[in-house]
Design an enzyme around this catalytic site. Structure first.
Site: not given
Ligand code: C2G
Length: 129
Positions: A44, A46
């Site tokens: 990803k 990350k």
């Molecule tokens: N999130 C949120 N508000 C934020 C930050 C994150 O609602 N201020 C939500 C994101 O939309 C996501 C969840 O928290 O639904 C986890 O965020 P991340 O850890 O950044 O996940 P991501 O890297 O987007 O991975 O297959 C899907 C991916 O693994 C999602």
């Protein structure tokens, strides 16, 4: 017994994550969180501060979370929905539309992201001090 699943890295757990997990749990009875393995995070583009085992342990301590499973690839979602008898697939709306292919298997919900907080923001602001 409504079963909800959501996916993410969940690094440096913050109140935006908790806000999502709370709303996800409020929509059902059992919440599964699939957290990205360190290898999948690399895919990803990350790099998490906490490794998978640490992020898993932290999420398992969150009252809204009932089970934590590994997210190893993009393809597993359709199998997970079957394997875990999922009723609702839920993500923050930065993913709006990306997972609509799951609609034939379960309800797909995108919830508004919590503005003003993100793991990147935390890292950047800490680096400035
Ligand atoms: N999130 C949120 N508000 C934020 C930050 C994150 O609602 N201020 C939500 C994101 O939309 C996501 C969840 O928290 O639904 C986890 O965020 P991340 O850890 O950044 O996940 P991501 O890297 O987007 O991975 O297959 C899907 C991916 O693994 C999602």
């Amino acid at each position: 017994m409504k079963r909800v699943i959501t996916y993410g890295t969940y690094d440096l757990l913050h109140w935006g994550h908790i806000n999502l997990l709370k709303r996800a749990k409020d929509l059902g009875d059992y919440l599964i969180v699939a957290i990205s393995t360190d290898a999948f995070n690399k895919l990803k583009g990350k790099e998490a501060y906490y490794c998978f085992e640490q992020r898993k342990m932290i999420l398992e301590a969150v009252r809204y979370v009932d089970e934590v499973i590994p997210e190893k690839n993009w393809e597993q979602k359709v199998y997970d929905v079957e394997k875990y008898s999922v009723d609702i697939f839920l993500m923050g709306d930065d993913w709006e539309g990306e997972f609509d292919f799951l609609k034939e298997k379960c309800e797909v919900i995108y919830l508004p992201r919590t503005s003003g907080i993100s793991t990147t923001k935390i890292k950047n602001e800490l680096m400035q001090n």
